[in-house]
Design an enzyme around this catalytic site. Sequence first.
Site, PDB file in Angstrom:
ATOM      1  N   CYS A  32     -29.311  -7.461  31.750  1.00 40.82           N
ATOM      2  CA  CYS A  32     -27.829  -7.476  32.503  1.00 40.82           C
ATOM      3  C   CYS A  32     -26.517  -7.758  32.490  1.00 40.82           C
ATOM      4  CB  CYS A  32     -28.465  -7.696  33.888  1.00 40.82           C
ATOM      5  SG  CYS A  32     -30.158  -6.480  34.471  1.00 40.82           S
ATOM      6  N   ASP A 450      13.661 -14.437  20.667  1.00 42.33           N
ATOM      7  CA  ASP A 450      14.301 -12.754  21.231  1.00 42.33           C
ATOM      8  C   ASP A 450      15.054 -13.211  22.019  1.00 42.33           C
ATOM      9  OD1 ASP A 450      12.640 -10.488  20.668  1.00 42.33           O
ATOM     10  OD2 ASP A 450      12.512 -11.128  23.058  1.00 42.33           O
TER      11      ASP A 450
END
Length: 506
Positions: A32, A450
């Site tokens: 599971c 940037d």
Amino acid sequence: MTEDSRYEAVRSRDARFDGAFFFAVSTTGIYCRPSCPATTPRRRNVAFFPTSAAAQGSGFRACRRCRPDAVPGSAEWDARADVVGRAMRLISEGVVDREGVAGLAARLGYSTRQVQRQLTAELGAGPVALARAQRAHTARVLLQTTGLPASEIAFAAGFASVRQFNDTIREIYALTPSGLRAARPGKGSRFGAVAHPGTPGVLPLRLAFRGPYAARQLFDHLQRRAITGVEEVTGTPGARTYRRTLRLPHGTGIAEVDEAAGDGWLDCRLRLTELRDLTTASQRVRRLFDLDADPYAVAERLGADADLARLVDRHPGLRSPGAPDPDELALRAVLGQQVSVAVGRTFGGALVAAHGEPLPEPSGALTHLFPRADGLARAGLTELGMPASRRATLRTLSAALADGTVVLDAGADRDEAAHALLGLRGIGPWTAGYIRMRALGDPDVLLTGDVAVRAGLRRAGVPTAGLKERADAWRPWRSYAMHHLWNVPATEPASPRPTTTESTGP
């Protein structure tokens, strides 16, 4: 994690660990996901596995309640740059199905024995078993979302024969293919019903993710950069649909993804000329939408910085978009180099109109596939109206992608790719970093120069001095930190903007 901490995650049904590991119960023979709603088994009856393939290889079958094959992928494979991480990314792309283990090893630069040994030692399963688990998942999706005959599904999922397909389905799901089709989860399922079959020829999928998902910011990001002919975004914010064309190993495709997220999934629809491309197409869409990310780990690390914590709280589950086609993303990065998103988008539309490959049949505003690198390497590109220097860079990069000087596939070595990019005339650190972040899915890129990043820092009141050193504490999730900075609202108080020549990003 220790086995005791894994068991605590199972006891608390903690969905944060779905896909990070699997547990199996010796008394039932079932494996599971950690968040399975079934009664928690006793500790002495539980074994843990790093992959579903390892659980299957130990003789356990998949739980029908929690569908452990439908969990998000482990974020570990995105963060890791070693051979195991690279191999997992290539296997998810379907490389073993198309090229075999020898093809996988050749792409990684290792012998087949070395690849087999490393994967088995760390993951409990070799490349064949990992690919088999993926084929079984693809087959289950097709059985439960289409009316195709089982024989067609067998080959579409990548099985070599119908017998192999039947045997695998029985072994993994303890059902025949027809029984698995009849066992389709309904609305009452905690993990959502399987998407209902829709228009013939369209495959409906539910693409799982973990934790919160900031869909609005990701769709904003894609909408601002959508190139006419290849992409479109329809609808209004909160209810948008992103559509784009895909060039796939065996044919072409169109992907549609809805912005409105379900409880742990995004609704997706794929139109494929070849069903064999389903695994590759779904994985490329997952990569574009960064669906295997671990937002809990990202928030824990970035939230430890007092200045970033407020940004992380503002946009929980913010993702770092990837790319469905790395070569395309690299070329698009050059189109927007040192200018703006709008200019790069304009050049991209002109490039697609002039050199794109027309679809066999247009779909709405989608008319073309993005141009191939080998074709652009020989093109003049004067019709684009770009400066001669940028046309030269575009041709240079196209030639490098076409001849293998630069390799940007799912299993590429990120350091080698960045080094090769920086060796090309016209490619600087910003462009190489942006390609590394999006085309190669590196979660740990920070473009310190940037303009938009520095503007976000100022608006958020975060000091820019010593940013590179300070950002070391954000590893390995600096790409996510950058997206948080890009998403600081323009209404935040701003400091005077210094003069800079860096890019604002394509």
